[in-house]
Enzyme design. Structure first.
Site, short mmCIF file in Angstrom:
data_model
loop_
_atom_site.label_atom_id
_atom_site.label_comp_id
_atom_site.label_asym_id
_atom_site.label_seq_id
_atom_site.Cartn_x
_atom_site.Cartn_y
_atom_site.Cartn_z
N GLY A 177 1.94 3.00 -2.22
CA GLY A 177 2.90 3.11 -3.31
C GLY A 177 4.18 2.31 -3.13
O GLY A 177 5.07 2.36 -3.97
N GLU B 62 -9.59 0.07 -6.62
CA GLU B 62 -9.55 -0.79 -5.43
C GLU B 62 -10.45 -0.24 -4.35
O GLU B 62 -11.07 0.81 -4.51
CB GLU B 62 -8.12 -1.01 -4.94
CG GLU B 62 -7.36 0.25 -4.63
CD GLU B 62 -5.97 -0.06 -4.05
OE1 GLU B 62 -5.51 -1.20 -4.13
OE2 GLU B 62 -5.37 0.87 -3.52
N ASP C 14 -7.06 7.34 3.49
CA ASP C 14 -6.21 8.51 3.77
C ASP C 14 -6.68 9.77 3.04
O ASP C 14 -6.72 10.86 3.61
CB ASP C 14 -4.71 8.22 3.54
CG ASP C 14 -4.39 7.66 2.17
OD1 ASP C 14 -5.29 7.58 1.32
OD2 ASP C 14 -3.20 7.32 1.95
N THR C 15 -7.11 9.62 1.78
CA THR C 15 -7.58 10.81 1.04
C THR C 15 -8.82 11.42 1.70
O THR C 15 -9.13 12.58 1.49
CB THR C 15 -7.92 10.47 -0.42
OG1 THR C 15 -8.97 9.49 -0.44
CG2 THR C 15 -6.71 9.92 -1.17
N ARG D 79 4.36 10.27 6.45
CA ARG D 79 3.32 11.30 6.60
C ARG D 79 3.18 11.61 8.08
O ARG D 79 2.85 10.74 8.87
CB ARG D 79 2.01 10.77 6.02
CG ARG D 79 0.96 11.83 5.89
CD ARG D 79 -0.13 11.43 4.91
NE ARG D 79 -0.74 10.18 5.31
CZ ARG D 79 -1.17 9.22 4.50
NH1 ARG D 79 -1.06 9.36 3.21
NH2 ARG D 79 -1.72 8.14 4.96
N GLU E 101 -11.97 3.41 -4.57
CA GLU E 101 -11.09 4.18 -5.45
C GLU E 101 -11.47 3.92 -6.90
O GLU E 101 -11.47 2.78 -7.36
CB GLU E 101 -9.63 3.79 -5.23
CG GLU E 101 -9.12 4.16 -3.85
CD GLU E 101 -7.67 3.74 -3.67
OE1 GLU E 101 -6.86 3.91 -4.60
OE2 GLU E 101 -7.36 3.21 -2.60
N SER F 251 0.86 -1.18 0.00
CA SER F 251 0.00 0.00 0.00
C SER F 251 0.89 1.23 0.00
O SER F 251 2.12 1.10 0.07
CB SER F 251 -0.93 -0.01 1.21
OG SER F 251 -0.17 -0.16 2.38
P1 AMP Z 1 -3.13 2.03 -5.73
O1 AMP Z 1 -2.15 1.70 -4.66
O2 AMP Z 1 -3.57 0.83 -6.53
O3 AMP Z 1 -4.30 2.83 -5.21
O4 AMP Z 1 -2.38 2.99 -6.76
C1 AMP Z 1 -1.92 4.24 -6.34
C2 AMP Z 1 -2.10 5.28 -7.43
O5 AMP Z 1 -1.34 4.92 -8.59
C3 AMP Z 1 -3.52 5.44 -7.93
O6 AMP Z 1 -4.26 6.25 -7.06
C4 AMP Z 1 -3.26 6.07 -9.29
O7 AMP Z 1 -2.95 7.42 -9.20
C5 AMP Z 1 -2.03 5.32 -9.78
N1 AMP Z 1 -2.43 4.12 -10.53
C6 AMP Z 1 -2.64 2.90 -10.00
N2 AMP Z 1 -3.03 2.01 -10.94
C7 AMP Z 1 -3.05 2.68 -12.11
C8 AMP Z 1 -3.35 2.33 -13.46
N3 AMP Z 1 -3.69 1.08 -13.80
N4 AMP Z 1 -3.26 3.28 -14.40
C9 AMP Z 1 -2.90 4.55 -14.07
N5 AMP Z 1 -2.59 4.94 -12.83
C10 AMP Z 1 -2.66 4.04 -11.85
#
Ligand code: AMP
Length: 396
Positions: free
Chosen positions: A162, A279, A286-287, A364, A267, A160
């Protein structure tokens, strides 16, 4: 009949919070406001929620046996997972034995792993998602990228904020993306999801509350992520009626499938009127910290109220607002936030400091909240306050 009894007595309620970060801290405060006994858990001492809980335990929540010991000792009325990294098969067992897990043990289990929730959403519920493949070896990974086509987003299935996530745009980035995913996953090396890159117009979190009153939605939260970690969010994100309706339908489908009572952060990526499911977290998001200033009941208050089995008939939105994460970098147990007379100079600005005991890398540490007449003005106000903030990182 919905009742709440006196704290610390057999008629009172006790909540076991699994995860004691900044989101758990707010949930703990909201439960305390309802006279609930709060026992906070996390893997390190003095975590934010522990500082406001009645009691706490420090242990690795991925250790199922230890988790069972603590549940049997405390006999909580509510087990509330606040993070993903928990021995969720044990939660499933405990639920079968009669313990109450928020929102359900299977929701915690399915969302702990990107594969579980992605297959549920795309393959069982038929929601639109990015194209995706899973890979456990470098060969499978290369094959997956070939089938989906560049650019792709790569994420460990268990991660999670990132961690281990990257975007691959060219062939020569493939090997480093694999390496990064193997190093960044929560459970160490392992399986990854390869997703086709979605060229969205904007992305939202649709906070969705399931309670005895049924399902209600907060105004959509727009946000910007840097390397998979949120930096600024705002509410409401302007959307077409059609896109908002489609977003609510997707949120309803996925939250109904997960079941139980509580708030969910759904999301979604939006392109034109099209909604693409990304997801869901079966807990505050958090947002959604922006709701601490934008709503009469924050996402944390809504979560507490819903999980206690109380009605949530609606959500009162107070006005355009923004949140800006304070991310600090360093290796220290001493930071000082300076220039607060400037940060808090304008009306409609608030500051939350999470009280995390140390930083290694970036973390954070707080959030700035701002409210104004328009979303743009709220975002600008939050950015101005953030620009005024000066953080000193002292040696250990
Ligand atoms: P996640 O941890 O899956 O929520 O991904 C974090 C962030 O990465 C998302 O909020 C998007 O900004 C970007 N992201 C994730 N998956 C994609 C995707 N398939 N295409 C474009 N951006 C993505």
């Amino acid at each position: 009949m919905a009742s709440l009894g006196s704290v610390f007595t057999p008629v009172g309620r006790k909540a076991l919070l699994l995860g004691s970060g900044e989101l758990g801290k707010e949930v703990a405060i909201e439960l305390q406001r309802m006279g609930v006994e709060v026992v906070a858990c996390d893997k390190y001492p003095n975590a934010p929620a522990m500082q406001v809980a009645h009691r706490s335990y420090v242990f690795n929540m991925l250790d199922g046996e230890r988790l069972r010991q603590i549940v049997e000792l405390e006999k909580p009325d509510h087990i509330i997972p606040e993070i993903e990294a928990i021995a969720t098969p044990m939660l499933v067992e405990l639920e079968k034995e009669g313990f109450n897990v928020t929102p359900t043990a299977s929701a915690a289990r399915l969302t702990m792993n990107r594969e579980g929730i992605r297959r549920l959403a795309a393959e069982e519920l038929g929601l639109k998602t990015s194209p995706y493949k899973f890979a456990s070896t470098f060969e499978e990974f290369q094959q997956a990228i070939e089938e989906i086509g560049l650019p792709v987003v790569v994420k460990p299935v268990m991660s999670s904020s990132g961690h281990g996530q990257s975007t691959v745009r060219t062939q020569d980035e493939i090997a480093s993306a694999w390496k990064e995913a193997q190093e960044g996953g929560r459970a160490g090396a392992g399986r990854v999801i390869v997703e086709g890159f979605v060229d969205f117009d904007y992305e939202i979190t649709l906070l969705t509350v399931r309670s005895v009153s049924g399902t209600v939605y907060c105004q959509p939260v727009g946000h910007i992520q840097v390397n998979g970690d949120y930096r600024i969010s705002w509410q409401p994100q302007p959307m077409s009626d059609k896109a908002l309706k489609a977003a609510q339908e997707a949120a309803k489908a996925v939250t109904d499938a997960l079941g139980g009572y509580g708030i969910f952060g759904v999301e979604l990526f939006i392109k034109g009127d099209e909604v693409i499911f990304s997801e869901v977290s079966p807990r505050p998001h958090d947002t959604g910290m922006v709701t601490m200033i934008s709503q009469d009941l924050s996402e944390f208050a809504l979560h507490a109220r819903a999980l206690l089995g109380l009605p949530v008939p609606d959500v009162r939105f107070l006005g355009p607002s923004a949140s800006k994460a304070i991310v600090v970098e360093g290796d220290t147990d001493k930071i000082v936030m300076n220039n607060l007379e400037k940060v808090l100079e304008e009306p409609g600005v608030q500051l939350r400091i999470f009280g995390k005991p140390e930083i290694k890398g970036h973390r954070r540490m707080g959030v700035i909240l701002a409210t104004a007449d328009t979303v743009d003005a709220a975002r600008e106000k939050a950015e101005r306050a953030y620009e005024a903030l000066d953080v000193t990182v002292l040696p250990r």
